[in-house]
Design a protein around this motif. Structure first.
Motif, PDB file in Angstrom:
ATOM      1  N   VAL A   1       0.865  -1.181   0.000  1.00 51.50           N
ATOM      2  CA  VAL A   1       0.000   0.000   0.000  1.00 51.50           C
ATOM      3  C   VAL A   1       0.899   1.228   0.000  1.00 51.50           C
ATOM      4  CG1 VAL A   1      -1.822   1.268   1.187  1.00 51.50           C
ATOM      5  CG2 VAL A   1      -1.788  -1.241   1.283  1.00 51.50           C
ATOM      6  N   GLY A   2       0.715   2.116  -0.976  1.00 48.47           N
ATOM      7  CA  GLY A   2       1.587   3.283  -1.086  1.00 48.47           C
ATOM      8  C   GLY A   2       1.155   4.429  -0.189  1.00 48.47           C
ATOM      9  N   GLY A   3      -0.068   4.895  -0.360  1.00 46.36           N
ATOM     10  CA  GLY A   3      -0.597   5.980   0.466  1.00 46.36           C
ATOM     11  C   GLY A   3      -0.319   7.372  -0.041  1.00 46.36           C
ATOM     12  N   HIS A   4       0.544   7.503  -1.034  1.00 49.02           N
ATOM     13  CA  HIS A   4       0.944   8.828  -1.499  1.00 49.02           C
ATOM     14  C   HIS A   4      -0.233   9.609  -2.082  1.00 49.02           C
ATOM     15  CE1 HIS A   4       3.114  11.753  -4.138  1.00 49.02           C
ATOM     16  NE2 HIS A   4       3.983  11.749  -3.152  1.00 49.02           N
ATOM     17  N   GLY A   5      -1.078   8.934  -2.841  1.00 50.01           N
ATOM     18  CA  GLY A   5      -2.239   9.603  -3.416  1.00 50.01           C
ATOM     19  C   GLY A   5      -3.176  10.149  -2.357  1.00 50.01           C
ATOM     20  N   LEU A   6      -3.343   9.406  -1.263  1.00 50.19           N
ATOM     21  CA  LEU A   6      -4.174   9.866  -0.149  1.00 50.19           C
ATOM     22  C   LEU A   6      -3.565  11.117   0.482  1.00 50.19           C
ATOM     23  CD1 LEU A   6      -6.449   9.505   1.968  1.00 50.19           C
ATOM     24  CD2 LEU A   6      -4.858   8.031   3.237  1.00 50.19           C
ATOM     25  N   GLU A   7      -2.261  11.116   0.693  1.00 52.01           N
ATOM     26  CA  GLU A   7      -1.596  12.269   1.305  1.00 52.01           C
ATOM     27  C   GLU A   7      -1.789  13.522   0.447  1.00 52.01           C
ATOM     28  OE1 GLU A   7       2.399  10.861   1.599  1.00 52.01           O
ATOM     29  OE2 GLU A   7       1.818   9.141   2.817  1.00 52.01           O
ATOM     30  N   VAL A   8      -1.651  13.365  -0.859  1.00 53.52           N
ATOM     31  CA  VAL A   8      -1.820  14.492  -1.777  1.00 53.52           C
ATOM     32  C   VAL A   8      -3.264  14.991  -1.742  1.00 53.52           C
ATOM     33  CG1 VAL A   8      -1.837  15.128  -4.226  1.00 53.52           C
ATOM     34  CG2 VAL A   8       0.086  13.822  -3.286  1.00 53.52           C
ATOM     35  N   ALA A   9      -4.218  14.062  -1.812  1.00 52.73           N
ATOM     36  CA  ALA A   9      -5.634  14.441  -1.831  1.00 52.73           C
ATOM     37  C   ALA A   9      -6.039  15.174  -0.560  1.00 52.73           C
ATOM     38  CB  ALA A   9      -6.500  13.199  -2.029  1.00 52.73           C
ATOM     39  N   SER A  10      -5.557  14.710   0.594  1.00 55.00           N
ATOM     40  CA  SER A  10      -5.939  15.364   1.845  1.00 55.00           C
ATOM     41  C   SER A  10      -5.300  16.743   1.970  1.00 55.00           C
ATOM     42  CB  SER A  10      -5.555  14.489   3.049  1.00 55.00           C
ATOM     43  OG  SER A  10      -4.150  14.430   3.217  1.00 55.00           O
TER      44      SER A  10
ATOM     45  N   SER B   1      -1.023  15.433   6.922  1.00 52.75           N
ATOM     46  CA  SER B   1      -1.951  14.816   5.980  1.00 52.75           C
ATOM     47  C   SER B   1      -2.548  13.538   6.536  1.00 52.75           C
ATOM     48  CB  SER B   1      -1.230  14.495   4.664  1.00 52.75           C
ATOM     49  OG  SER B   1      -0.405  13.354   4.805  1.00 52.75           O
ATOM     50  N   ALA B   2      -3.626  13.109   5.889  1.00 54.62           N
ATOM     51  CA  ALA B   2      -4.132  11.759   6.107  1.00 54.62           C
ATOM     52  C   ALA B   2      -3.068  10.785   5.614  1.00 54.62           C
ATOM     53  CB  ALA B   2      -5.442  11.566   5.355  1.00 54.62           C
ATOM     54  N   PHE B   3      -3.090   9.565   6.146  1.00 58.38           N
ATOM     55  CA  PHE B   3      -1.957   8.671   5.887  1.00 58.38           C
ATOM     56  C   PHE B   3      -2.387   7.207   5.877  1.00 58.38           C
ATOM     57  CE2 PHE B   3       1.589   6.050   7.391  1.00 58.38           C
ATOM     58  CZ  PHE B   3       2.563   6.394   6.467  1.00 58.38           C
ATOM     59  N   ILE B   4      -1.728   6.444   5.009  1.00 55.44           N
ATOM     60  CA  ILE B   4      -1.821   4.979   5.026  1.00 55.44           C
ATOM     61  C   ILE B   4      -0.531   4.457   4.397  1.00 55.44           C
ATOM     62  CG2 ILE B   4      -2.940   4.766   2.775  1.00 55.44           C
ATOM     63  CD1 ILE B   4      -3.574   2.532   5.865  1.00 55.44           C
ATOM     64  N   SER B   5      -0.108   3.285   4.789  1.00 58.46           N
ATOM     65  CA  SER B   5       1.086   2.666   4.221  1.00 58.46           C
ATOM     66  C   SER B   5       0.962   1.163   4.403  1.00 58.46           C
ATOM     67  CB  SER B   5       2.359   3.160   4.922  1.00 58.46           C
ATOM     68  OG  SER B   5       2.404   2.670   6.259  1.00 58.46           O
ATOM     69  N   THR B   6       1.900   0.433   3.836  1.00 56.09           N
ATOM     70  CA  THR B   6       1.921  -1.017   4.038  1.00 56.09           C
ATOM     71  C   THR B   6       1.995  -1.343   5.521  1.00 56.09           C
ATOM     72  OG1 THR B   6       3.029  -1.359   1.915  1.00 56.09           O
ATOM     73  CG2 THR B   6       3.172  -3.150   3.515  1.00 56.09           C
ATOM     74  N   TYR B   7       2.834  -0.590   6.249  1.00 59.33           N
ATOM     75  CA  TYR B   7       3.045  -0.880   7.667  1.00 59.33           C
ATOM     76  C   TYR B   7       1.795  -0.590   8.492  1.00 59.33           C
ATOM     77  CZ  TYR B   7       7.850  -0.976   6.070  1.00 59.33           C
ATOM     78  OH  TYR B   7       8.990  -1.273   5.368  1.00 59.33           O
TER      79      TYR B   7
ATOM     80  N   PHE C   1       3.898  17.639  -1.916  1.00 56.45           N
ATOM     81  CA  PHE C   1       2.837  18.282  -1.137  1.00 56.45           C
ATOM     82  C   PHE C   1       2.814  19.792  -1.372  1.00 56.45           C
ATOM     83  CE2 PHE C   1       4.645  14.525   0.879  1.00 56.45           C
ATOM     84  CZ  PHE C   1       3.607  13.665   0.570  1.00 56.45           C
ATOM     85  N   SER C   2       3.879  20.308  -1.980  1.00 55.76           N
ATOM     86  CA  SER C   2       3.845  21.690  -2.463  1.00 55.76           C
ATOM     87  C   SER C   2       2.898  21.784  -3.654  1.00 55.76           C
ATOM     88  CB  SER C   2       5.247  22.137  -2.880  1.00 55.76           C
ATOM     89  OG  SER C   2       6.200  21.893  -1.871  1.00 55.76           O
ATOM     90  N   ALA C   3       2.956  20.783  -4.536  1.00 53.01           N
ATOM     91  CA  ALA C   3       2.129  20.799  -5.751  1.00 53.01           C
ATOM     92  C   ALA C   3       0.632  20.842  -5.445  1.00 53.01           C
ATOM     93  CB  ALA C   3       2.481  19.608  -6.639  1.00 53.01           C
ATOM     94  N   PRO C   4       0.098  19.994  -4.546  1.00 54.45           N
ATOM     95  CA  PRO C   4      -1.346  20.082  -4.281  1.00 54.45           C
ATOM     96  C   PRO C   4      -1.773  21.389  -3.624  1.00 54.45           C
ATOM     97  CG  PRO C   4      -0.307  18.475  -2.821  1.00 54.45           C
ATOM     98  CD  PRO C   4       0.692  18.823  -3.880  1.00 54.45           C
ATOM     99  N   LEU C   5      -0.871  22.053  -2.900  1.00 56.00           N
ATOM    100  CA  LEU C   5      -1.196  23.389  -2.396  1.00 56.00           C
ATOM    101  C   LEU C   5      -1.397  24.356  -3.565  1.00 56.00           C
ATOM    102  CD1 LEU C   5       1.247  23.660   0.646  1.00 56.00           C
ATOM    103  CD2 LEU C   5      -1.247  23.535   0.741  1.00 56.00           C
ATOM    104  N   ALA C   6      -0.582  24.199  -4.602  1.00 54.21           N
ATOM    105  CA  ALA C   6      -0.751  25.023  -5.806  1.00 54.21           C
ATOM    106  C   ALA C   6      -2.021  24.640  -6.555  1.00 54.21           C
ATOM    107  CB  ALA C   6       0.468  24.882  -6.709  1.00 54.21           C
TER     108      ALA C   6
END
Length: 706
Positions: A313-322, A471-477, A510-515
């Motif tokens: 599970v990556g979680g990066h997309g969730l972090e960006v969306a939140s 941010s919201a978060f999820i990962s394999t761990y 996470f700079s990009a989604p702020l933009a």
């Protein structure tokens, strides 16, 4: 059986000198390339665009176009049991294979068709010991292709492992952390609201903040747009979380079988599928479920799984969306940069876990822009903004024409494309998509306003936003163990579960989604602006910060000369008028021709064109844009008028030599017979006044002075 039948049909139609059995024996061996390393797969995988669209049509097929019934138990395996042809129209497959056979005969390069993309683009594997550049040169000499691009590795642009968010005391500053300066800490009841200093008002000692909350209030009071802004999160996919609302629309565009699917995946995400039984292995294909889950199976030398698969599970997309739009006032977690009710977050999965391939990124961009992609259902309507918190270092976008082509198409559809600059602390000119023309390239700053320690830099970077967010978060761990610290509620001491983890994350990702969130805010209050205008509003309203509060020159002034710190409030209040120009430059075309050798060149030019033309040639540039922008055109004027100001009445219109509308904000002009030059900017046919460029400041070569 199906493969044998297909071969029999194709064999009857081969007309090249190549023996048919030799072609298919060699084609079969290409399958073994998939078992090689990531680097080998990328090296032998190419993206091509045909000059003749019939070649594309004749080869049109995708792995998803096969009808598959993997299980008889349709209730248990309904999600995976049936796939059908979508956006795939049958052409003359025999003729398509015949073209590939002819390519082999001419070049000795064997192309195996992997999948059809769109707009005349195909993905091939090449069986050869030659390097990509040599393959490129050989194939381009056939005259069959508009372009060829390498199918490169793309990765997420986050940096360090996330940390638990410390709980800030709202009543006092017992933690010793900086307290919010300007916003009301009681405005929202979200657990970590007061920790997000980048939401605060931009001011001395907090120049890295972006006046987000102040701008939110302005947008709420002045919003014109009546529908939600649609933002494509092109990333690792979505994760259902208590603090994020995803659109029901989405797509999984990942086609690379680096990690695989599991037929018995737990759709409730309760941890029942941490291990996927060997019997439930399914090769990765594209589908309409962009959930950020896959399984790592060990494969033998033939590519067959030999053991159970483990969850990834990556979680990066969730972090960006939140970061864009985490829900506000729900008594949990963080808050986003926008009200969640104002946007629609569309998950477009283009990366496995933390990496993917160019072809999947390209198709993700095009799908988001409304293009029909073979093998998957089309999007209901194009998005307004595409967020790309990902990238690769392959020499820059001028070496990846396929990616540039996709981005240009999105821009033609008036979609704002936002890209993270990258985290390698190198010049972003070598990163892609960060270096692609027409994207808003976003670097990172810290709370003080200084450049983030990891951020890429250079002239390519257009603006910076905080690279340190909550941010919201999820990962394999955390999926395997939801009792780890990052999932513990600091108020109760108990686990929030797999849908309630939060962390401090960092990176230009996470700079990009702020933009992107700011682009959405601007669109809400001024929906008539084009994608290029929105980008320029963000850039031109950003705050310059080259000297700190103690008078010291900071690093960002040296590394990011073109990039100031984004300011939400300045941007949403901006009265942006693109038709009134206030910036331009005139340089002599031969200003640098000062050496004896170059003067000889000018003498030869004089023989061809005359000295007047050589000495009256100027390079002009004007306005805020470096590239053509949808809806914006220009008119160029020359004059000998002695009036104080140039206008269309006392000036002559310079007709474009190709009799086309001027869309590029630059030109070479012959000023023979004229002393003044100016330009008008027009939007949708409505033009501003003539802006005069100063020719007197242009340095002439000695050849023209003497």
């Amino acid at each position: 059986m199906k493969k044998l039948m297909l071969s029999a049909v194709i064999l009857t139609s081969l007309s090249s000198p190549l023996m048919a059995d030799e072609y298919f024996t060699k084609a079969k061996s290409i399958d073994n390339l998939q078992k090689k390393s990531i680097q080998k797969l990328s090296e032998y995988s190419i993206i091509v665009k045909w000059k003749n669209i019939s070649n594309y049509n004749n080869l049109l097929q995708t792995p998803e176009s096969k009808r598959v019934d993997k299980r008889s138990d349709l209730n248990k395996y309904q999600k995976h049991s049936y796939k059908e042809s979508i956006n795939v129209v049958s052409g003359d497959r025999d003729a398509g294979i015949n073209v590939l056979a002819n390519v082999y005969s001419e070049t000795n390069l064997l192309l195996k068709h992997i999948r059809s993309s769109s707009k005349g683009v195909d993905l091939f594997k090449v069986q050869t010991n030659k390097k990509y550049k040599e393959v490129y040169s050989i194939l381009m000499t056939t005259g069959l292709f508009q372009y060829i691009s390498e199918n490169k590795i793309i990765k997420t642009n986050n940096t360090y492992a996330p940390k638990p968010i410390p709980l800030r005391n709202r009543a006092s500053n017992e933690s010793g952390l900086t307290t919010p300066q300007s916003f009301d800490p009681e405005k929202y009841n979200d657990t970590y609201f007061t920790n997000s200093l980048y939401l605060d008002e931009q001011q001395a000692y907090l120049m890295g903040a972006h006046s987000v909350l102040k701008a939110n209030d302005y947008v709420d009071a002045n919003k014109v747009m009546t529908k939600k802004v649609r933002i494509a999160i092109v990333d690792t996919g979505k994760w259902e979380h208590e603090d994020v609302i995803w659109s029901e629309e989405g797509v999984d565009m990942v086609s690379w079988n680096l990690y695989s699917n599991c037929l018995s995946d737990d759709t409730t995400n309760s941890g029942m599928d941490i291990t996927c039984p060997l019997a439930d292995y399914e090769e990765k294909e594209r589908d309409t479920d962009p959930t950020d889950k896959s399984w790592d199976f060990e494969l033998d030398s033939d590519g067959n799984p030999i053991g159970d698969g483990q969850i990834k599970v990556g979680g990066h997309g969730l972090e960006v969306a939140s970061t864009v739009a985490a829900i506000r006032n729900n008594a949990v977690g963080v808050i986003g940069s926008l009200n969640a009710n104002d946007v629609e977050l569309i998950a477009v999965r283009s990366l496995h876990f933390n990496m993917g391939l160019s072809i999947d990124l390209i198709d993700s961009i095009l799908w988001s822009a409304g293009v029909d992609i073979p093998g998957v259902p089309s999007i209901s309507e194009p998005v307004d903004i595409i967020n790309l918190s990902l990238g690769g270092n392959g020499g820059g976008c001028h070496f990846n024409i396929a990616l540039t082509d996709a981005i240009n198409y999105a821009r033609e559809k008036n979609i704002v494309v936002v890209a993270a600059a990258g985290n390698e602390y190198i010049d972003a000119k070598n990163s892609e998509p960060a270096s692609c023309e027409g994207v808003l390239t976003v670097g990172a700053n810290d709370d003080s306003g200084e450049m983030g320690v990891f951020s890429n830099f250079g002239d390519t970077v257009d603006v910076t936003f905080s690279g340190y967010v909550n941010s919201a978060f999820i990962s394999t761990y955390s999926y395997k163990d939801p009792d780890i610290s990052i999932c513990i509620n600091p108020l109760t001491g108990t686990s929030n579960g797999r849908k309630g983890c939060y962390g401090q994350v960092s990176g230009t990702s996470f700079s990009a989604p702020l933009a992107s969130a700011l682009a959405a805010s601007i669109k809400m209050v001024n929906p008539s602006l084009s994608e290029g205008e929105i980008r320029k509003v963000i850039e031109t309203t950003a705050t310059e910060y080259n000297t700190d509060e103690h008078g010291n020159t900071n690093l960002r002034s040296k590394k990011m000369a073109n990039a100031n710190i984004g300011n939400y409030y300045n941007a949403v209040k901006s009265n942006f008028n693109i038709t009134e120009l206030d910036k331009g430059l005139a340089l002599h075309h031969y200003a640098n021709y000062t050496t004896p050798v170059k003067e000889i060149y000018l003498q030869e030019m004089e023989k061809l064109a005359g000295k007047d033309k050589v000495c009256n040639s100027y390079d002009l540039s004007w306005g805020l844009f470096a590239e053509p922008v949808t809806t914006i055109t220009y008119e160029l004027y020359v004059s000998n008028s002695s009036d104080e100001a140039m206008n269309s009445a006392n000036s002559d219109l310079v007709v474009d030599p190709f009799n086309t509308t001027r869309v590029t904000p630059s030109s070479i002009v012959d000023m023979t017979g004229f002393t003044r030059v100016g330009v008008k900017s027009c939007k949708n046919g409505s033009c501003g006044s003539v802006y005069e460029l100063d020719l007197t400041q242009a340095q002439l070569p000695n050849y023209c002075v003497n």
